[in-house]
Design an enzyme around this catalytic site. Structure first.
Site, PDB file in Angstrom:
ATOM      1  N   GLU A 114       0.799  -1.226   0.000  1.00 23.08           N
ATOM      2  CA  GLU A 114       0.000   0.000   0.000  1.00 23.08           C
ATOM      3  C   GLU A 114       0.836   1.282   0.000  1.00 23.08           C
ATOM      4  O   GLU A 114       0.292   2.376  -0.151  1.00 23.08           O
ATOM      5  CB  GLU A 114      -1.009   0.010   1.159  1.00 23.08           C
ATOM      6  N   ASN A 115       2.156   1.149   0.150  1.00 20.61           N
ATOM      7  CA  ASN A 115       2.998   2.338   0.002  1.00 20.61           C
ATOM      8  C   ASN A 115       3.215   2.693  -1.470  1.00 20.61           C
ATOM      9  O   ASN A 115       3.955   3.646  -1.752  1.00 20.61           O
ATOM     10  CB  ASN A 115       4.332   2.155   0.730  1.00 20.61           C
TER      11      ASN A 115
END
Lengths: 234, 207
Positions: B46-47
């Site tokens: 999710e980064n």
């Protein structure tokens, strides 16, 4: 208009004031504006509020500003890697507003796009929703979150041209584009400033309209969790 | 014998369907990637990455290439990078088929607590609240009991929630349970664990 400056200190000249609100890019220690943070430490600006996903580690990133007590408040999603942060928070010296990571990113993006609020399902039924407007759409409940409008954006990119068009590298992009968008003024540090015209216009990740000042510098780019696997011997 | 960490991860991997885009949390969920076999699964970090590859070989670490646990990783041929707002746009927008996450507590109504122990541990929710609110299916993988031997599968959570009514399936060292109307339904017991043992270790209502 000249956007290229000689140093982080020069690029921040006239922009810093006590009590200001800064949006910073980076995820963990990846893609953080380490040179600009060091310059803010040297400038001694106090009572800062930071919107930043993390707070660095004790001796790197925003952590260096915690050591000097320059930070009044953090708006973050995760601060688990910073012992000094926890100490200041648990003793009440530091304000902390936890935002879910996606809510924080969208708050920055929205602010940069002139959107003062948006509804999200994230956090409904949790402490995050306390005191926030709830509204139902198509039978589902959402909460109102506000766009972030910062005094200053500090951002790290890989390359910039002289007009401020930016290219990021791999997962170091992370919060940098939304953070860049939501400030009144955006200062960017890059590994390389290239001549205007040398970046392919189709591959620019953030157009220079969002970028006001640029510096080039040497980055430490510290690794937080070095994980590897063994080479298989054939 | 209850399942060990790797057996739990292998069981969780069975949940994933060919073609899915999936987000794996930190801890045991990370191990799920080792057990997807021939299935075409794209892992989201999710980064800002789809198509997360394995850890790099020693000497190949790149500080610009990390996962959501801040570990150095590698890219694959299919990899795409994007910013955090785009990343959570695809999560919030329901494009990620499933998230496999760890937990401190799960309740029989699907409530999940995995981010905060008041007064003790201040780390933050990271992307967990966004994931459980946005993805298609939420699968929790955790030990059935805490270190004091108390059930983590509860009638209602005692810790601050990460999400309300969000969990679909719970995979523990003792077995697999689904969140259904009125409580939890036993899907299967771990090899060598009896249904009576699973019930005895569970505070939540089993229907």
């Amino acid at each position: 208009m000249k956007k290229v400056y000689g140093s982080a200190q020069e690029a921040l000249d006239g922009l810093l004031f006590d009590g200001m609100f800064i949006a910073a890019g980076g995820f963990g220690l990846c893609g953080i504006p380490e040179l600009l943070l060091a310059a803010i430490k040297d400038a001694g600006t106090k009572d800062l509020t930071f919107a930043s996903n993390n707070a660095g580690v004790d001796d790197f990133g925003i952590g260096i500003l915690l050591q000097t007590r320059q930070v009044k408040k953090m708006i973050s999603s995760y601060v688990g890697e910073n012992a000094e942060f926890m100490r200041q928070y648990l003793s009440g010296e530091l304000e902390l507003e936890f935002n879910p990571q996606g809510t924080l990113a969208e708050r920055m993006r929205a602010g940069g796009c002139g959107i003062p609020g948006f509804y999200t399902k994230t956090g409904v039924g949790t402490v995050i929703a306390d005191g926030k407007e709830h509204k139902d759409f198509n039978g589902q409940t959402y909460i109102l979150e506000h766009g972030i409008f910062a005094d200053l954006s500090i951002v790290k990119a890989w390359k910039a041209d002289e007009t401020g068009n930016l290219v990021f590298r791999k997962t170091a992009r992370n919060f940098n584009p939304p953070a860049a968008m939501c400030g009144k003024v955006c200062v960017v540090e890059v590994e390389e400033i290239v001549p205007t015209g040398s970046l392919d216009p189709d591959t620019i990740h953030l157009p220079g309209i969002y970028v006001h000042r640029i510096i080039q510098g040497q980055h430490e780019k510290r690794i937080e969790q070095r994980t590897t696997r063994k080479r298989e011997t054939v | 014998m209850p399942w060990d960490r790797n057996q739990m991860a292998a069981r969780a991997a069975e949940e994933l369907q060919d073609g899915w885009y999936v987000n794996l949390g930190i801890g045991i969920p990370t191990l799920v990637a080792n057990y997807v076999g021939d299935k075409d699964i794209t892992l989201q970090s999710e980064n800002g990455m789809l198509g997360m590859g394995p850890f790099p070989f020693e000497g190949d670490e790149d500080p610009d290439l990390i996962n959501a646990g801040k570990q150095t990783i590698t890219e694959l041929k299919r990899t795409a990078y994007f910013d955090s707002a785009t990343s959570f746009g695809m999560i919030r927008g329901g494009k990620i088929a499933a998230a496999i996450l760890g937990a401190m507590e799960v309740a029989e109504n699907g409530d999940l607590a995995n981010w905060m122990i008041p007064g003790k541990l201040v780390k933050g929710m990271g992307g967990a609240m966004d994931l459980v609110a946005g993805v298609g299916r939420v699968i929790v993988v955790m030990d059935h009991t805490n270190k004091h031997g108390e059930s983590k599968v509860l009638k209602s959570c005692t810790l601050p929630l990460t999400g309300k009514g969000v969990v679909d399936r719970i995979i523990t060292n003792l077995g697999v349970l689904d969140v259904v109307e009125g409580g939890l339904r036993i899907v299967e017991c771990a090899e060598g664990v009896t249904e009576a043992e699973l019930r005895a270790a569970t505070e939540a209502t089993i229907v």
